[in-house]
Design an enzyme around this catalytic site. Structure first.
Site, PDB file in Angstrom:
ATOM      1  N   ASP A 191      43.568  44.998  41.992  1.00 59.37           N
ATOM      2  CA  ASP A 191      43.153  45.127  40.591  1.00 59.37           C
ATOM      3  C   ASP A 191      44.398  45.143  39.707  1.00 59.37           C
ATOM      4  O   ASP A 191      45.418  45.749  40.068  1.00 59.37           O
ATOM      5  CB  ASP A 191      42.346  46.418  40.388  1.00 59.37           C
ATOM      6  CG  ASP A 191      40.994  46.370  41.117  1.00 59.37           C
ATOM      7  OD1 ASP A 191      40.538  45.257  41.458  1.00 59.37           O
ATOM      8  OD2 ASP A 191      40.412  47.448  41.346  1.00 59.37           O
ATOM      9  N   HIS A 216      41.642  44.810  48.408  1.00 59.70           N
ATOM     10  CA  HIS A 216      40.268  45.146  48.799  1.00 59.70           C
ATOM     11  C   HIS A 216      39.352  43.950  48.615  1.00 59.70           C
ATOM     12  O   HIS A 216      39.702  42.964  47.967  1.00 59.70           O
ATOM     13  CB  HIS A 216      39.772  46.354  47.992  1.00 59.70           C
ATOM     14  CG  HIS A 216      39.843  46.178  46.504  1.00 59.70           C
ATOM     15  ND1 HIS A 216      41.013  46.277  45.792  1.00 59.70           N
ATOM     16  CD2 HIS A 216      38.877  45.901  45.596  1.00 59.70           C
ATOM     17  CE1 HIS A 216      40.780  46.078  44.505  1.00 59.70           C
ATOM     18  NE2 HIS A 216      39.483  45.837  44.359  1.00 59.70           N
ATOM     19  N   ARG A 226      23.436  45.321  46.913  1.00 58.92           N
ATOM     20  CA  ARG A 226      24.439  46.344  46.633  1.00 58.92           C
ATOM     21  C   ARG A 226      24.861  46.234  45.176  1.00 58.92           C
ATOM     22  O   ARG A 226      24.967  45.123  44.631  1.00 58.92           O
ATOM     23  CB  ARG A 226      25.634  46.141  47.561  1.00 58.92           C
ATOM     24  CG  ARG A 226      26.740  47.131  47.361  1.00 58.92           C
ATOM     25  CD  ARG A 226      27.758  47.052  48.499  1.00 58.92           C
ATOM     26  NE  ARG A 226      28.814  47.989  48.252  1.00 58.92           N
ATOM     27  CZ  ARG A 226      29.916  47.698  47.567  1.00 58.92           C
ATOM     28  NH1 ARG A 226      30.110  46.482  47.109  1.00 58.92           N
ATOM     29  NH2 ARG A 226      30.821  48.615  47.349  1.00 58.92           N
TER      30      ARG A 226
HETATM   31  O1  LIG Z   1      31.979  46.003  44.648  1.00 64.07           O
HETATM   32  C1  LIG Z   1      32.979  46.541  45.109  1.00 64.07           C
HETATM   33  O2  LIG Z   1      32.922  47.441  45.941  1.00 64.07           O
HETATM   34  C2  LIG Z   1      34.339  46.061  44.686  1.00 64.07           C
HETATM   35  C3  LIG Z   1      34.412  45.654  43.242  1.00 64.07           C
HETATM   36  C4  LIG Z   1      35.789  45.240  42.836  1.00 64.07           C
HETATM   37  O3  LIG Z   1      36.696  45.205  43.618  1.00 64.07           O
HETATM   38  C5  LIG Z   1      36.063  44.850  41.447  1.00 64.07           C
HETATM   39  O4  LIG Z   1      35.121  44.776  40.614  1.00 64.07           O
HETATM   40  O5  LIG Z   1      37.252  44.605  41.143  1.00 64.07           O
HETATM   41 FE   LIG Z   2      38.635  45.055  42.604  1.00 65.86          FE
END
Ligand SMILES: O=C(O)CCC(=O)C(=O)O
Ligand SMILES: [Fe+2]
Length: 372
Positions: A246, A305, A315
């Protein structure tokens, strides 16, 4: 107490007409109407999930640190410093965001993704803007399409939450605004507190000019990102959101009770799940973002991630992205440099805007442009 196990998530795309699916502008933004995977959504083998989470939902065990924000200040400083250094991702409990608010945000987010396609099309993300429905901006770095839908609103201080959501409420009754604004505000307050304690752990003393500047500048703005991952029969062949870091200072995320988030530990080569915690359904997951990597002079790594999708369960993740103002200067904190091996700064000072330009060009290698 309100339940965080919201009503069963219904895949909005299943109500989508086949005709709209063949409209290219619709498919640019939304998940296809059936759970059978079109070719464009099949990912190369090396980028696919190694396993699909058991739909058994939340877990009582995790390797990821759990931080209790009700701990005394010294314990909190120590635990956050360890969590940031060892993982770059952690859960927080007792953070002060009410369970009822989390529940309401999830309910409204689900309602938003379940709107009829013709209503959703009124709030599409236009080129050059982040707001509204759209695939994550990182999609341009990948040839395959992501099995997810996103809705983004700019939060504090120039909130577009009201404008962006009012496009979805043609009757003039904006049922989304209040709850999203309340969550944006509550999450940013938590991010501010976390940053203060993290800075203390880096050696920045309370009352220092540096403490004031970093804390004032680094989580000054926020965006609210909603992600919806429809169930997919061939979940093992696709990706909800591929590997990324991020661009934030800190990211706070509520994932409900359906698993899917995975992180790449800074010194391991395998993906580790970040399961929802059955014992703490109101816990939030916090990511160290690119800006905190710089402020900590590389001591804390921005966590890589990704989100994988499930076979039978949809989800929903509610994400608060907290980041600096456009003209803020980002640089390693003097205290962090002072305690680094070699005592030298790893990054040149830069403006947030310059970083965002580099990120949109070099993606995960963006920070290399600012190394000393
Ligand atoms: O949905 C998730 O668990 C990750 C979302 C994510 O990494 C983001 O929105 O930057
Ligand atoms: Fe993210």
């Amino acid at each position: 107490m309100p339940s965080l196990v919201a009503s069963p998530l219904v895949a909005p795309s299943q109500s989508t007409s086949k005709a709209l699916f063949h409209d290219t502008s619709y498919t640019r933004y939304f998940t296809p109407p059936s759970s059978i995977l079109p070719d464009a959504y099949i990912w190369p083998e090396q980028d696919r999930p190694s396993s699909i989470p058991d739909d058994n939902e939340a877990s009582s065990r995790t390797e990821i640190p759990i931080i209790d924000m009700a701990d005394d200040e010294q314990t909190l400083i120590r635990n956050l410093a360890n969590a940031c250094e060892s993982w770059g991702v952690f859960y927080i409990v007792n953070h002060g965001v009410p369970a009822e608010l989390l529940n309401n945000v999830r309910e409204k987010a689900l309602e938003l993704f379940s709107l009829p396609p013709s209503t959703k099309m009124r709030a599409l993300r236009r080129d050059g803007s982040f707001e509204g429905f759209g695939k994550a901006p990182i999609s341009k770095f990948f040839d395959s399409l992501m099995w997810s839908e996103g809705f983004t609103m700019m939060g504090y201080p120039t909130s577009s939450i009201s404008d962006t959501t009012s496009k979805l409420c043609p009757d003039g009754n904006n049922k989304f605004r209040g709850v999203f604004e309340e969550f944006d505000c509550a999450a940013r307050r938590v991010a501010g507190r976390l940053l203060r304690v993290i800075m203390a752990g880096l050696g920045v003393r309370h009352g220092d000019e540096e403490q004031h500047d970093v804390e004032k500048e680094s989580v000054t703005r926020s965006a609210l990102q909603l992600n919806y991952y429809a169930p997919c029969d061939q979940a093992h062949m696709t990706m909800g959101l591929p590997a990324h870091t991020d661009s934030t200072c800190l990211t706070l995320l509520h994932q409900g009770l359906v698993p899917g988030l995975e992180v790449l530990h800074p010194s391991r080569c395998s993906w580790t799940p970040v399961p929802p915690l059955s014992a703490a359904p109101s816990s939030l997951v916090v990511h160290v973002g690119d800006m905190l990597q710089v402020i900590s002079n590389g001591k804390y790594k921005s966590i890589v991630h990704r989100a994988i999708v499930n076979k039978t369960k949809a989800r929903l993740s509610i994400v608060s992205l907290c980041f600096p103002s456009s003209n803020a200067t980002i640089a390693p904190s003097e205290a962090a440099v002072g305690t680094s091996k070699g005592g030298r700064s790893l990054y040149k000072p830069f403006k947030w805007e310059e970083f965002m330009q580099a990120k949109s060009k070099y993606f995960m290698a963006a920070l290399d442009n600012f190394r000393c």
